[in-house]
Design a protein around this motif. Structure first.
Motif, PDB file in Angstrom:
ATOM      1  N   MET A  62       0.823  -1.206   0.000  1.00 17.97           N
ATOM      2  CA  MET A  62       0.000   0.000   0.000  1.00 17.97           C
ATOM      3  C   MET A  62       0.859   1.258   0.000  1.00 17.97           C
ATOM      4  SD  MET A  62      -3.123  -0.929   2.575  1.00 17.97           S
ATOM      5  CE  MET A  62      -4.533  -1.847   1.955  1.00 17.97           C
ATOM      6  N   LEU A  63       1.950   1.213   0.743  1.00 18.33           N
ATOM      7  CA  LEU A  63       2.852   2.366   0.761  1.00 18.33           C
ATOM      8  C   LEU A  63       3.426   2.600  -0.630  1.00 18.33           C
ATOM      9  CD1 LEU A  63       4.318   4.553   2.325  1.00 18.33           C
ATOM     10  CD2 LEU A  63       6.030   2.867   2.997  1.00 18.33           C
ATOM     11  N   ASP A  64       3.820   1.522  -1.310  1.00 17.61           N
ATOM     12  CA  ASP A  64       4.322   1.658  -2.681  1.00 17.61           C
ATOM     13  C   ASP A  64       3.256   2.243  -3.596  1.00 17.61           C
ATOM     14  OD1 ASP A  64       6.735   0.615  -1.899  1.00 17.61           O
ATOM     15  OD2 ASP A  64       6.281  -1.435  -2.560  1.00 17.61           O
ATOM     16  N   ARG A  65       2.005   1.776  -3.414  1.00 16.78           N
ATOM     17  CA  ARG A  65       0.904   2.286  -4.247  1.00 16.78           C
ATOM     18  C   ARG A  65       0.689   3.773  -4.032  1.00 16.78           C
ATOM     19  NH1 ARG A  65      -3.685  -1.879  -2.678  1.00 16.78           N
ATOM     20  NH2 ARG A  65      -4.962  -0.035  -3.030  1.00 16.78           N
ATOM     21  N   LEU A  66       0.738   4.200  -2.765  1.00 18.80           N
ATOM     22  CA  LEU A  66       0.571   5.630  -2.485  1.00 18.80           C
ATOM     23  C   LEU A  66       1.664   6.453  -3.148  1.00 18.80           C
ATOM     24  CD1 LEU A  66      -0.489   5.742   1.284  1.00 18.80           C
ATOM     25  CD2 LEU A  66      -1.869   6.362  -0.690  1.00 18.80           C
ATOM     26  N   GLN A  67       2.882   5.926  -3.088  1.00 20.99           N
ATOM     27  CA  GLN A  67       4.000   6.656  -3.680  1.00 20.99           C
ATOM     28  C   GLN A  67       3.897   6.691  -5.201  1.00 20.99           C
ATOM     29  OE1 GLN A  67       7.137   4.387  -1.829  1.00 20.99           O
ATOM     30  NE2 GLN A  67       7.344   5.820  -0.127  1.00 20.99           N
ATOM     31  N   ARG A  68       3.342   5.619  -5.802  1.00 19.77           N
ATOM     32  CA  ARG A  68       3.175   5.592  -7.255  1.00 19.77           C
ATOM     33  C   ARG A  68       1.881   6.264  -7.696  1.00 19.77           C
ATOM     34  NH1 ARG A  68       4.851   0.114  -6.574  1.00 19.77           N
ATOM     35  NH2 ARG A  68       2.685  -0.549  -6.839  1.00 19.77           N
ATOM     36  N   GLY A  69       1.004   6.558  -6.732  1.00 23.19           N
ATOM     37  CA  GLY A  69      -0.261   7.208  -7.074  1.00 23.19           C
ATOM     38  C   GLY A  69      -1.238   6.281  -7.758  1.00 23.19           C
ATOM     39  N   GLU A  70      -1.265   4.990  -7.391  1.00 26.35           N
ATOM     40  CA  GLU A  70      -2.167   4.038  -8.042  1.00 26.35           C
ATOM     41  C   GLU A  70      -3.513   3.973  -7.313  1.00 26.35           C
ATOM     42  OE1 GLU A  70       1.139   0.828  -9.706  1.00 26.35           O
ATOM     43  OE2 GLU A  70      -0.212   0.268  -8.074  1.00 26.35           O
ATOM     44  N   LEU A  71      -4.548   3.674  -8.079  1.00 25.11           N
ATOM     45  CA  LEU A  71      -5.878   3.399  -7.534  1.00 25.11           C
ATOM     46  C   LEU A  71      -6.258   1.997  -7.989  1.00 25.11           C
ATOM     47  CD1 LEU A  71      -8.401   4.548  -6.041  1.00 25.11           C
ATOM     48  CD2 LEU A  71      -9.323   5.083  -8.306  1.00 25.11           C
ATOM     49  N   HIS A  72      -6.443   1.079  -7.037  1.00 22.98           N
ATOM     50  CA  HIS A  72      -6.738  -0.308  -7.376  1.00 22.98           C
ATOM     51  C   HIS A  72      -8.242  -0.559  -7.356  1.00 22.98           C
ATOM     52  CE1 HIS A  72      -2.616  -2.370  -6.936  1.00 22.98           C
ATOM     53  NE2 HIS A  72      -2.442  -1.069  -7.154  1.00 22.98           N
ATOM     54  N   PHE A 142     -12.897 -11.315  -1.061  1.00 24.47           N
ATOM     55  CA  PHE A 142     -13.058 -10.257  -0.075  1.00 24.47           C
ATOM     56  C   PHE A 142     -11.721  -9.780   0.471  1.00 24.47           C
ATOM     57  CE2 PHE A 142     -17.348 -12.234   0.200  1.00 24.47           C
ATOM     58  CZ  PHE A 142     -18.033 -11.144  -0.311  1.00 24.47           C
ATOM     59  N   GLU A 143     -10.723 -10.654   0.465  1.00 22.62           N
ATOM     60  CA  GLU A 143      -9.383 -10.196   0.830  1.00 22.62           C
ATOM     61  C   GLU A 143      -8.874  -9.180  -0.182  1.00 22.62           C
ATOM     62  OE1 GLU A 143      -6.964 -13.628   1.190  1.00 22.62           O
ATOM     63  OE2 GLU A 143      -7.898 -14.315   3.051  1.00 22.62           O
ATOM     64  N   VAL A 144      -9.162  -9.439  -1.472  1.00 18.90           N
ATOM     65  CA  VAL A 144      -8.757  -8.486  -2.501  1.00 18.90           C
ATOM     66  C   VAL A 144      -9.492  -7.164  -2.298  1.00 18.90           C
ATOM     67  CG1 VAL A 144      -8.735  -7.996  -4.971  1.00 18.90           C
ATOM     68  CG2 VAL A 144      -8.146 -10.280  -4.150  1.00 18.90           C
ATOM     69  N   ALA A 145     -10.787  -7.253  -1.943  1.00 17.23           N
ATOM     70  CA  ALA A 145     -11.553  -6.019  -1.711  1.00 17.23           C
ATOM     71  C   ALA A 145     -10.945  -5.220  -0.576  1.00 17.23           C
ATOM     72  CB  ALA A 145     -13.002  -6.362  -1.382  1.00 17.23           C
ATOM     73  N   GLU A 146     -10.438  -5.940   0.432  1.00 21.25           N
ATOM     74  CA  GLU A 146      -9.883  -5.268   1.594  1.00 21.25           C
ATOM     75  C   GLU A 146      -8.689  -4.394   1.237  1.00 21.25           C
ATOM     76  OE1 GLU A 146      -8.043  -7.705   4.720  1.00 21.25           O
ATOM     77  OE2 GLU A 146      -9.419  -6.732   6.105  1.00 21.25           O
ATOM     78  N   VAL A 147      -7.934  -4.808   0.241  1.00 21.28           N
ATOM     79  CA  VAL A 147      -6.754  -4.027  -0.130  1.00 21.28           C
ATOM     80  C   VAL A 147      -6.962  -3.286  -1.445  1.00 21.28           C
ATOM     81  CG1 VAL A 147      -5.128  -5.435   1.156  1.00 21.28           C
ATOM     82  CG2 VAL A 147      -5.700  -6.086  -1.177  1.00 21.28           C
ATOM     83  N   SER A 148      -8.204  -3.217  -1.905  1.00 22.93           N
ATOM     84  CA  SER A 148      -8.520  -2.431  -3.095  1.00 22.93           C
ATOM     85  C   SER A 148      -9.166  -1.131  -2.667  1.00 22.93           C
ATOM     86  CB  SER A 148      -9.462  -3.212  -4.018  1.00 22.93           C
ATOM     87  OG  SER A 148      -8.844  -4.395  -4.468  1.00 22.93           O
ATOM     88  N   ASP A 149      -9.200  -0.199  -3.579  1.00 23.38           N
ATOM     89  CA  ASP A 149      -9.696   1.132  -3.251  1.00 23.38           C
ATOM     90  C   ASP A 149     -11.113   1.380  -3.725  1.00 23.38           C
ATOM     91  OD1 ASP A 149      -7.067   1.844  -2.256  1.00 23.38           O
ATOM     92  OD2 ASP A 149      -6.452   1.910  -4.349  1.00 23.38           O
ATOM     93  N   LEU A 150     -11.543   0.606  -4.694  1.00 19.32           N
ATOM     94  CA  LEU A 150     -12.840   0.827  -5.311  1.00 19.32           C
ATOM     95  C   LEU A 150     -13.317  -0.512  -5.872  1.00 19.32           C
ATOM     96  CD1 LEU A 150     -13.727   3.826  -7.557  1.00 19.32           C
ATOM     97  CD2 LEU A 150     -14.161   1.547  -8.428  1.00 19.32           C
ATOM     98  N   VAL A 151     -14.623  -0.741  -5.909  1.00 22.89           N
ATOM     99  CA  VAL A 151     -15.176  -2.023  -6.351  1.00 22.89           C
ATOM    100  C   VAL A 151     -16.138  -1.800  -7.512  1.00 22.89           C
ATOM    101  CG1 VAL A 151     -16.604  -3.997  -5.704  1.00 22.89           C
ATOM    102  CG2 VAL A 151     -14.968  -3.055  -4.067  1.00 22.89           C
ATOM    103  N   VAL A 152     -15.974  -2.611  -8.562  1.00 24.63           N
ATOM    104  CA  VAL A 152     -16.961  -2.678  -9.645  1.00 24.63           C
ATOM    105  C   VAL A 152     -17.650  -4.027  -9.521  1.00 24.63           C
ATOM    106  CG1 VAL A 152     -17.357  -2.777 -12.122  1.00 24.63           C
ATOM    107  CG2 VAL A 152     -15.694  -1.160 -11.197  1.00 24.63           C
ATOM    108  N   PHE A 153     -18.946  -4.010  -9.217  1.00 25.17           N
ATOM    109  CA  PHE A 153     -19.712  -5.247  -9.084  1.00 25.17           C
ATOM    110  C   PHE A 153     -20.446  -5.497 -10.391  1.00 25.17           C
ATOM    111  CE2 PHE A 153     -22.902  -8.212  -7.791  1.00 25.17           C
ATOM    112  CZ  PHE A 153     -22.347  -8.919  -6.737  1.00 25.17           C
ATOM    113  N   VAL A 154     -20.202  -6.667 -10.987  1.00 25.08           N
ATOM    114  CA  VAL A 154     -20.748  -6.984 -12.307  1.00 25.08           C
ATOM    115  C   VAL A 154     -21.921  -7.932 -12.166  1.00 25.08           C
ATOM    116  CG1 VAL A 154     -20.231  -7.838 -14.620  1.00 25.08           C
ATOM    117  CG2 VAL A 154     -18.426  -6.741 -13.260  1.00 25.08           C
TER     118      VAL A 154
END
Length: 446
Positions: A62-72, A142-154
């Motif tokens: 998550m720290l790396d993501r913040l530094q890279r400016g990513e949105l998962h 749900f583990e992936v959701a926990e470390v993701s920033d936004l969810v698209v439910f299909v």
């Protein structure tokens, strides 16, 4: 504190009055500093870091993501609703495996969205929520959701009960959720509009109305009739382009407006949960060590009292052991006491115990006096019982001191009397005395 409350507090801390990525950067920097502090905290024991290695690894990610400016962005849905196909359509390339018969996504996959590299938007495809091996794959999802920033439910139609339940769970994680009605090309324009309105009504409070959008990741082939050179009509199926523009615009808009803020908020939520886990593990570790310390002093005090033939002197020696035990407990809990402080604490606890259990201490004193009257001949009769009482008293003093230390050297608003009374009420005296007698007799026989 609930996760929803924590989300609101973090949002107030991280998001300035102006909205947007640039405005969110100061909060993101502070969150990054907070994550670094958690990772580098020297007070976290190595054993606990080892137990929670995967969680600390996620914080580093998550720290790396913040530094890279990513949105998962995690893509969820029922088996064969078209999650992987939708991810590919958004990416404009075949990044995810698409199956025909049953769900083929058995582990999370991710790929950077080509059209949003500058915004750092990353898609994560997940297993279907109702795969054959459902429990394990749902946990992974749900583990992936926990470390993701936004969810698209299909979904590919009206929501089933399982889908609605899963959507509620995802919404409870406080991530923004978008609902994509896939395979919408199967419906007429009127049917599509009616179904979208119905979905917005069913998901009210879970998904914002504007975040319920229609898509067609892999539209059905269009049948074309062509006139051949021979003058005959020929039927040819042609592939239709994906219809995902509305969803893509929503994702890019969110990423541009508040992507870094959302990423920082979710990192903060995860770090808060990890901090709670660390605190719980440390508390449990200290409790286990404190229990060993108390038992060691129970045994030492019980045997010493049982073997000492001098009237009342065994009680004085026991008080010294209690003070030493409290001193050691204070070090276990990282709040070291001086010898004088330890003695005063034992005196306070003992005074409350005497007030509560004067009859028991009276028996203790009588048994001690008997040793002198009989010149030690009655020691065999009274030793185990008196030692067991000393053991029991040490348990009470140890647990009371532990409570005082856990509360940060405080008895709380109700004071020492109430705290000691609650300790006495919480312990099974008869079982403690029985165990104590058995242990002491074993050692006396030796």
């Amino acid at each position: 504190m609930s996760e929803g409350t924590l989300w609101q507090r973090l949002r107030g801390w991280l998001t300035p009055e102006q909205t947007g990525t640039a405005a969110a950067m100061p909060g993101g920097t502070r969150m990054a500093d907070s994550l670094r502090h958690l990772l580098d905290d020297p007070d976290i024991p190595a054993s606990i870091r080892s137990e929670l290695a995967a969680d600390f690894g996620r914080v580093e990610t998550m720290l790396d993501r913040l530094q890279r400016g990513e949105l998962h962005v995690a893509v969820f849905g029922r088996v064969s609703a078209g999650k992987s196909a939708l991810g590919n359509a958004l990416l404009g390339r075949e990044a995810f495996t698409v199956g025909v018969l049953h769900g083929t996504t058995t582990q999370a996959e991710q790929a950077t969205l080509d059209e949003a590299i500058q915004d750092g938007l990353v898609l994560i495809d997940t297993p279907g929520i109702n795969e054959l091996d459902g429990d394990a794959r749902e946990r992974l999802a749900f583990e992936v959701a926990e470390v993701s920033d936004l969810v698209v439910f299909v979904a590919d139609g009206d929501l089933t009960r399982d889908e609605l339940d899963a959507l509620k769970l995802l919404a409870a994680t406080q991530r923004p959720v978008l609902l994509a009605l896939n395979k919408s090309d199967r419906y007429s324009p009127d049917e599509r509009a009616s179904l979208i309105a119905h979905l917005r009504e069913r998901t009210q409070g879970l998904v914002r109305a504007e975040d319920v959008v229609a898509v067609a990741a892999r539209p059905s082939p269009q049948r074309m009739i062509e006139l051949g050179a021979d003058g005959r009509e020929h039927v040819r199926d042609t592939s239709a382009p994906p219809e995902v523009a509305a969803l893509r615009e929503r994702l890019l808009g969110i990423a541009q407006r508040e992507g870094k803020t959302i990423a920082a908020l979710n990192a903060g939520l995860y770090a808060s949960r990890l901090t709670d886990q660390v605190s719980t593990r440390i508390a449990e570790s200290r409790r286990q060590l404190a229990t060993k310390v108390i038992r060691q002093y129970c045994l030492a005090k019980g045997v010493a009292v049982a073997l000492n033939p001098i009237p009342v002197a065994d009680l004085l020696a026991a008080a010294g052991l209690d003070a030493a035990m409290v001193l050691q407990l204070s070090r276990v809990y990282g709040l070291p006491l001086t010898r004088a402080e330890s003695g005063r604490l034992v005196a306070v606890i003992s005074a409350q115990l005497i007030a509560l259990m004067s009859a028991i201490w009276g028996v203790h004193l009588v048994a001690s006096a008997l040793k002198g009257v009989s010149a030690g001949l009655s020691v065999v009769i009274t030793a185990a019982a008196q030692g067991a009482l000393a053991w029991y008293a040490t348990v009470l003093i140890g647990r009371a001191a532990e409570r005082y230390l856990v509360a940060g050297k405080s008895w709380g608003e109700l004071g020492a009397k109430r705290a000691v009374a609650e300790i006495v009420a919480s312990l099974d005296r008869d079982s403690i005395l029985r165990e104590a007698r058995e242990e002491i007799l074993k050692r006396l026989k030796r």
